[in-house]
Design an enzyme around this catalytic site. Structure first.
Site, short mmCIF file in Angstrom:
data_model
loop_
_atom_site.label_atom_id
_atom_site.label_comp_id
_atom_site.label_asym_id
_atom_site.label_seq_id
_atom_site.Cartn_x
_atom_site.Cartn_y
_atom_site.Cartn_z
N SER A 147 10.23 25.78 6.87
CA SER A 147 10.97 26.29 5.72
C SER A 147 11.78 27.54 6.01
O SER A 147 12.74 27.82 5.31
CB SER A 147 10.02 26.53 4.55
N HIS A 204 10.63 19.67 2.47
CA HIS A 204 12.07 19.91 2.58
C HIS A 204 12.84 18.71 3.12
O HIS A 204 14.05 18.77 3.28
CB HIS A 204 12.35 21.13 3.45
N LYS A 258 11.62 19.88 -5.29
CA LYS A 258 12.75 20.31 -4.45
C LYS A 258 13.86 19.28 -4.61
O LYS A 258 14.51 19.26 -5.65
CB LYS A 258 12.26 20.55 -3.03
C1 LIG Z 1 7.31 24.18 -1.48
C2 LIG Z 1 6.37 23.74 -0.43
C3 LIG Z 1 5.07 23.32 -0.74
C4 LIG Z 1 4.49 23.48 -2.11
O1 LIG Z 1 5.01 22.56 -3.01
P1 LIG Z 1 5.00 22.91 -4.56
O2 LIG Z 1 5.20 21.60 -5.23
O3 LIG Z 1 6.10 23.87 -4.78
O4 LIG Z 1 3.65 23.51 -4.86
C5 LIG Z 1 4.29 22.81 0.27
N1 LIG Z 1 4.75 22.74 1.54
C6 LIG Z 1 5.99 23.17 1.88
C7 LIG Z 1 6.43 23.06 3.31
C8 LIG Z 1 6.83 23.68 0.91
O5 LIG Z 1 8.04 24.12 1.25
#
Ligand SMILES: *Cc1c(COP(=O)(O)O)cnc(C)c1O
Length: 406
Positions: free
Chosen positions: A186, A214, A245
């Site tokens: 990320s 992502h 996302k």
């Molecule tokens: C955003 C994210 C999460 C968490 O997901 P949410 O639905 O926002 O709780 C888990 N792993 C990664 C790599 C993320 O970027």
């Protein structure tokens, strides 16, 4: 005592420039947003959301959410194992399993309220006392927390070093071995070497937990994600995709062998002891998944790739004109495009300079990233236009000229 204690801890963080603040967005998630500030609201051009396909504010998704509420009401009323599991949740799980089936033959899917909870469920359920977790050092915080809660031993390997992992797998004597990795990292936007990791898993009878927060919706044919991007298919994949996302709403899912799914339903505390997400969200998510997997998704992914190329070319031109600044582009082909500046103060000054020009790009500093790699974390969305990206590049060019008058 508590307040005095908290006050001291908060002041320590402030002294280390670690305090965070929230900005209040006055308009829906989109590249052009009104944001509350000290002197009133301001129009900003944002490069910081994870709404990679621009579905968070898409008319068809909004309509599906409203329609879902009319059809299913507002709340689910209970956890999935009591009475909160509705037809909308079941249908969403079927859609997701069908979408991932080319990558995980015979898989089933299980929906969760958030990705954080899905990761807790996975590692605490699969990572019992008979298991060892092999986790990339740059994995997301939710995977790190989940590993700490799990009974299993966790060994964190240096980022993407499949070679170092192999030696440890070879000498591991627990019956269950799980390799745990983000698919797209990320803070860097780079990809895990999933083909190598799968080969290792096969050689050492390990399973591969892939967090594709992502990549889902963005990578691969029909937006199936990182596994499809690499053209991989295996029953050994335990895939976690998030739905807040690219899918633009919220929630998450695991797609995996039916026995893995059953174990989660039976034993995962973050699945069992929480109220099921509102069924209207599941209903709307089905519309969002249909967009992702259909022609509109292909079009949006195509536009996003064009924006990525445009941004990278623009940034590279600035770097080439100003080599003394020491800026560099991360090796990333994804929607996460960090501009690595190095020095903390320089990264903050750059973000502040952009902010003054109405551009919202976060500066990321250690300890979130390694020392001397402070950066701007630019994220692109299919909702951006070419002109948006050109405006960002022009502002950065201007700031580079100021820093480096030579
Ligand atoms: C955003 C994210 C999460 C968490 O997901 P949410 O639905 O926002 O709780 C888990 N792993 C990664 C790599 C993320 O970027």
């Amino acid at each position: 005592m508590l307040l005095a204690h908290l006050n001291r801890r908060l002041r320590e963080r402030e002294a280390a420039s670690l305090q965070r603040r929230r900005r209040i967005a006055e308009t829906p998630c989109a590249p052009h947003q009104r944001v509350a500030g000290e002197g009133g609201t301001r129009d900003m051009l944002a490069f910081c959301s994870n709404d990679y396909l621009g579905l968070a504010n898409h008319p068809a998704v909004i309509e599906a959410l409203a329609d879902g509420a009319r059809q299913w009401g507002a709340g689910s009323g209970a956890s999935h194992l009591v009475s909160g599991h509705g037809r909308a949740h079941a249908a969403l799980e079927e859609d997701l399993a069908a979408l991932l089936a080319p990558c995980i033959p015979g898989c089933e899917a299980l929906s969760f309220c958030t990705g954080y909870m899905a990761n807790l469920a996975l590692l605490t359920t699969l990572g019992d006392g008979d298991a060892t977790l092999f986790a990339d050092k740059l994995n997301h915080a939710s995977l790190i927390d989940a590993g700490l809660l799990a009974e299993a031993k966790m060994w964190r390997y240096p980022h993407n070093r499949a070679d170092l992992l192999e030696a440890r797998l070879a000498t591991c004597d627990t019956p269950v071995k799980l390799i745990v990795t983000d698919a797209v990292f990320s803070m860097d936007g780079d990809l895990a070497p999933l083909p190598e990791l799968l080969a290792l898993a096969e050689r050492h009878d390990a399973w591969l937990v892939v967090d594709d927060a992502h990549g889902f919706g963005v990578l691969g044919e029909q937006g199936r994600g990182a596994l499809a991007h690499f053209g991989l298919a295996s029953e050994r994949f335990i895939y976690m995709g998030t739905l807040g996302k690219a899918a633009g709403i919220g929630g998450a899912f695991v797609a995996a062998h039916p026995m893995v799914i059953d174990a989660l339903v039976q034993m995962a505390r973050s699945y069992i002891y929480t109220t099921a997400a509102p069924p209207a969200l599941a209903h709307a998510l089905r519309a969002s998944i249909a967009l992702i997997a259909g022609e509109e998704g292909t079009r949006r992914r195509g536009h996003l790739q064009q924006l990525i190329a445009l941004l990278r070319a623009g940034l590279q031109a600035i770097i080439d004109r100003h080599p003394d600044l020491g800026w560099r582009l991360a090796e990333s082909g994804t929607a996460i495009q960090p501009l690595i500046v190095g020095d903390n103060a320089a990264a903050l000054a750059l973000a502040a300079g952009l902010d003054a020009r109405g551009l919202w790009v976060p500066a990321i500093r250690p300890p979130t990233v390694p020392a001397n790699t402070a950066r701007l974390r630019i994220t692109l969305s299919a909702a951006h236009s070419d002109a948006d990206v050109e405006r960002l590049c022009a502002a950065l060019e201007d700031l580079a000229d100021q820093e480096d008058p030579t």
